[in-house]
Design an enzyme around this catalytic site. Structure first.
Site, short mmCIF file in Angstrom:
data_model
loop_
_atom_site.label_atom_id
_atom_site.label_comp_id
_atom_site.label_asym_id
_atom_site.label_seq_id
_atom_site.Cartn_x
_atom_site.Cartn_y
_atom_site.Cartn_z
N GLY A 89 0.80 -1.23 0.00
CA GLY A 89 0.00 0.00 0.00
C GLY A 89 0.82 1.27 0.00
CD GLU A 149 9.73 -9.43 -6.01
OE1 GLU A 149 10.12 -10.57 -6.32
OE2 GLU A 149 10.43 -8.62 -5.39
#
Length: 457
Positions: free
Chosen positions: A254, A381
């Site tokens: 977040g 990622e």
């Protein structure tokens, strides 16, 4: 969206293909028949002039009720379609938590709401049809009674009365057709409103004037603020992305890492501040050229139904040879499993790539970016779904791909962070620190704590 682009467009196409032609022909018959009726006998024509307004009033009421209840039916249908599309992609999750009965009840609730809305709409439609039939009966009784009286008084002849009766039936039929089309038009009014909400959305400015791209320029965020509705994610964020270097963005969930990617790809526009490439705002570059210069590999690998070849070459505006595709697949360590398939590159991946494993989908996505050869590389990622052996191989491919290329990585793994030329630490809506691994370890307690947690696993 599915409901609007299927149900509403079908409703509109039906109106223009069927009802519009019926309105024009019925109006022609209506005017012509009225002229003929008055030429036969003005008394009988006056009766028709009294009956027709009743049909029109019933038609207007029908239109208003159709508009109201069609909107309710459409909203119920949209909710049901939304629920079904959600359930279909989450079947494994539902089974895992054994919530089949709960979701079945939720589905029944949505179906019941649609059923009741549809039932009321059908009831109103049938009631209006009954009223029209009653008006037709009333018209027939009046024309017959008045016709018998006029024939008995020798005001009109029997053949004239029979012709009048047949024309009168045609007249009310024409009016009923026009009013039914009016009701359908009111129904389409709701469909137009829902579709216009989509079509009125501004298009992305793909055709704007293009500034010359300078891939070697530095990418910079200058006092950028961005919010989702009332939730601020980034506030007065400033940092530079060196050209030809690898920058890792780290921070808690977040913190705005993915938001930065979305802003760079121009999916969103900053509320305040400027994102620049060199001296120019990225908004000054042609959008198509800008996105063509970016390659992105995320954790959520996206494939289209079709073949492996079509997915690897997706988005390219040039012809590509099999040799180039195979080379890209080899660099992404995908060729071994591709060549093991009977159809090789022509193997069908299934809907969303569900015929392949997560790691296989990830490597196809990486091969797609390798073939695109972008100036700016965004990696979220990208090796998250791979086993240790494949991850090592793909990291070698990504390292080769990012060499001499501006690369931004959303990083969680220690090995990725340590290898970066620059690290941006996000937190609490701001950039907490910028540097390389060693310097941040020395001066940033937050960064040191994150690394210690990584090492403890």
């Amino acid at each position: 969206m599915i409901s609007r682009t299927t149900e509403d467009t079908t409703r509109l196409s039906s109106f223009f293909a069927v009802d519009l032609g019926g309105i024009l022909s019925s109006l022609y018959l209506l005017i012509g028949t009225f002229v003929i009726l008055f030429s036969y006998n003005w008394r009988l024509a006056a009766v028709e002039a009294f009956i027709i307004p009743l049909v029109i009033v019933v038609g207007i009421v029908n239109g208003r009720l159709s508009y109201k209840w069609t909107n309710r039916v459409q909203r119920s249908l949209a909710k049901l379609t939304e629920l079904l599309s959600e359930l279909l992609v989450n079947i494994p999750l539902i089974k895992t938590f054994t919530k089949e009965n709960v979701e079945e009840e939720r589905g029944k609730e949505y179906i019941d709401k649609l059923y009741l809305a549809k039932l009321m709409f059908t009831f109103i439609t049938k009631l209006i049809r009954l009223l029209n039939e009653m008006i037709n009966v009333l018209q027939t009784i009046i024309v017959i009674v008045l016709g018998i009286y006029l024939v008995s008084k020798n005001i009109i002849t029997l053949p004239v009365w029979i012709a009048f009766y047949l024309y009168a039936r045609s007249l009310t039929s024409s009016v009923a057709t026009v009013m039914n089309s009016w009701a359908n038009l009111k129904t389409c009014q709701g469909a137009v409103r829902r579709l216009s909400e989509i079509t009125s959305e501004p298009l992305e400015p793909y055709e704007s004037v293009s500034q010359k791209m300078k891939p070697n320029d530095e990418l910079s965020f200058d006092q950028v603020t961005f919010s989702y509705a009332d939730h601020t994610v980034l506030r007065n964020v400033t940092f530079n992305i060196p050209s030809g270097k690898t920058t890792a963005i780290i921070g808690p969930s977040g913190a705005g890492k993915s938001t930065i990617f979305n802003l760079i790809e121009r999916f969103y526009k900053a509320d305040e501040g400027v994102i620049r490439l060199g001296d120019l705002s990225i908004d000054q570059y042609n959008l198509q050229e800008w996105r063509n210069s970016i390659g992105c590999v995320s954790q959520e690998t996206r494939l289209f139904s079709g073949t492996i070849r079509e997915n690897i070459t997706y988005g390219l505006d040039r012809s590509v040879s099999d040799e180039e595709i195979i080379d890209a697949a080899k660099e992404a360590f995908a060729w071994d499993f591709i060549s093991s398939f009977e159809l090789g590159l022509d193997t069908d991946v299934g809907e969303g790539g569900n015929n392949l494993s997560g790691g296989q989908r990830q490597r196809i996505a990486i091969a797609r970016v390798i073939l695109k050869n972008p100036g700016l590389l965004l990696l979220d990622e990208a090796t998250s779904n791979l086993d240790a052996e494949t991850e090592s191989m793909v990291n070698q491919a990504l390292k080769k791909l990012s060499s001499g290329r501006t690369t931004i990585i959303i990083a969680h793994r220690l090995s990725t962070i340590e290898a970066a030329d620059q690290i941006i630490l996000l937190g609490d809506e701001h950039v907490r620190d910028v540097g390389h691994h060693t310097s941040l370890l020395e001066r940033s307690p937050i960064y040191k704590q994150m690394i210690d947690i990584q090492k403890s696993f």
